[in-house]
Design a protein around this motif. Sequence first.
Motif, PDB file in Angstrom:
ATOM      1  N   ALA A  95       9.224  12.202  -0.758  1.00 34.77           N
ATOM      2  CA  ALA A  95       9.845  12.785  -1.836  1.00 34.77           C
ATOM      3  C   ALA A  95       9.363  12.132  -3.407  1.00 34.77           C
ATOM      4  N   ASN A  96       9.238  10.841  -2.904  1.00 38.03           N
ATOM      5  CA  ASN A  96       8.905  10.271  -4.459  1.00 38.03           C
ATOM      6  C   ASN A  96       7.313  10.097  -4.452  1.00 38.03           C
ATOM      7  N   GLY A  97       6.613  11.168  -3.883  1.00 39.62           N
ATOM      8  CA  GLY A  97       5.243  11.301  -4.018  1.00 39.62           C
ATOM      9  C   GLY A  97       4.146  10.227  -3.409  1.00 39.62           C
ATOM     10  N   THR A  98       4.624   9.429  -2.652  1.00 39.29           N
ATOM     11  CA  THR A  98       3.778   8.765  -1.999  1.00 39.29           C
ATOM     12  C   THR A  98       3.311   9.471  -0.954  1.00 39.29           C
ATOM     13  N   LYS A  99       1.773   9.098  -0.521  1.00 38.38           N
ATOM     14  CA  LYS A  99       1.208   9.590   0.685  1.00 38.38           C
ATOM     15  C   LYS A  99       0.411   8.577   1.494  1.00 38.38           C
ATOM     16  N   LEU A 141     -11.255  22.112 -12.497  1.00 31.62           N
ATOM     17  CA  LEU A 141     -11.251  21.035 -11.881  1.00 31.62           C
ATOM     18  C   LEU A 141     -10.141  19.948 -12.280  1.00 31.62           C
ATOM     19  N   GLN A 142      -9.994  19.994 -13.815  1.00 31.51           N
ATOM     20  CA  GLN A 142      -8.886  19.161 -14.043  1.00 31.51           C
ATOM     21  C   GLN A 142      -7.501  19.787 -13.690  1.00 31.51           C
ATOM     22  N   GLY A 186      -3.057  18.032 -10.516  1.00 31.42           N
ATOM     23  CA  GLY A 186      -1.838  18.387  -9.580  1.00 31.42           C
ATOM     24  C   GLY A 186      -1.706  17.600  -8.415  1.00 31.42           C
ATOM     25  N   GLY A 187      -2.528  16.406  -8.299  1.00 32.93           N
ATOM     26  CA  GLY A 187      -2.346  15.287  -7.357  1.00 32.93           C
ATOM     27  C   GLY A 187      -3.300  15.845  -6.143  1.00 32.93           C
ATOM     28  N   ASP A 188      -4.290  16.587  -6.290  1.00 31.56           N
ATOM     29  CA  ASP A 188      -5.020  16.832  -5.076  1.00 31.56           C
ATOM     30  C   ASP A 188      -6.156  15.646  -4.603  1.00 31.56           C
ATOM     31  N   ALA A 196      -7.593  10.177  -7.212  1.00 31.64           N
ATOM     32  CA  ALA A 196      -6.830  10.597  -6.218  1.00 31.64           C
ATOM     33  C   ALA A 196      -7.348  10.416  -4.751  1.00 31.64           C
ATOM     34  N   SER A 197      -8.748  10.304  -4.781  1.00 34.94           N
ATOM     35  CA  SER A 197      -9.249  10.230  -3.448  1.00 34.94           C
ATOM     36  C   SER A 197      -8.990   8.979  -2.651  1.00 34.94           C
TER      37      SER A 197
END
Length: 428
Positions: free
Chosen positions: A20-24, A80-81, A86-88, A318-319
């Motif tokens: 929920a807080n965006g951590t993966k 790409l941008q 979008g956090g991909d 983001a990688s």
Amino acid sequence: MKKVVLVMVMVCLVVGFGFANGTKEAAPASPSGEITLKWALWDIASTTYYEPLIKAYEATHPKVKIEMLDLGSADFMTMLQTQLSGGDSSIDVVTIKDIPGYNNLVKRNLLMNLNDKIKSENINLAQYGGTTDQISVDGKLYGIPFRSDFWLVYYNKDLFDKAKVAYPTNDMTFAQYDALARRMTSGVGADKVYGAHYHTWRSAVQLFGILDGKHTIVDGTYDFLKPYYQMVLNEQKDGIVQDYATLKTSSTHYSGVFYNNSVAMMNMGSWFIATLINQIDQGKTEVKNWGLVKYPHAEGVPAGTTLGTITSLGVSNASQKKDAAFDFVKFVTGGEGAQIIAKTGTIPAIKDDQVIKIIASMPGFPTDQASRDALQVVKTYLEMPLHEKAGEIEVVLNQVHDEIMTNNISIDAGLAKMNEQVQKILSK
């Protein structure tokens, strides 16, 4: 039993709170230890060097698989941008198509700072002909070039032989180039041979002015362009080159005028080498014997100073596989990758002796030493340097270039207009 259930509930809450807080969580390792890297690029079907690069890398890195993601060429940097913003995190390796797009990615912190990796891997940035200095942001580099097209002079040997004029050389000043173009102009009507040719891009004229390293095309003052506009407009007035307005309104392609033996010399990019060879091989051009020499230069500027465009590779911030992604970037942008790219008829960013040998050995490439030597560049200035307002500036430069070349405005008035309008953009 109640304790087990309670623990499971707490784990679920923690995991749910994390997402929920965006951590993966880091991507789980494959049971076989394999890593898959996703490479964002364009035009897989029509680009000849992607597959050979991937095949060569995977052959020496059996536990790494490279997966291509084709985002199309038309809106590649925008697509790409959008995905990276979008956090991909699935995209690892990023192809950087142009300088304005690169600037946008850097501003949004979407690319990894490569400085530490470059230092630890002892990558020699000098091999990129000065282009990496021009894309550094506050001393930080976020991309490394792997392709670099640059400008040369193409010439028609048969026309020079017929006129009994010595071929152009790899060390010509602009005054010498102008004099040679005038000497090679002859005939009238359908038999007219023009000594030189300038395509309708502003870069074919304006960028002569930045080869001395004293100015850039985004400075906001453009008086330094005056002698180059004077030279080209005088050539146009004297019939040494074809009329700009006629070329523009007829949408004449630069290749056509070279193919039909009507132009003795033409300044054009290295991308035309493979195309010209292919057209000659298929019998689609009247040109049979041609050569290359280095770009003309101003007095005091070393021969081999030229203009260019670059295509670079970076690593997505983001990688989750940054180390592996950079290793692939290092391979593609390095010497081995350059040789693979050269074998497809494409000009890589590194132009060492081996790369030049590969390109010069292509069937159909001119056999003379001067043409081979023309591929050796000393310094490459980017056609459009890194600047956050490059897109707006280019609109003005294109518009006023048209007005000057069609004699709708004088050179002095045109340069004053460039100065005024670009300075307004810079002051915003």
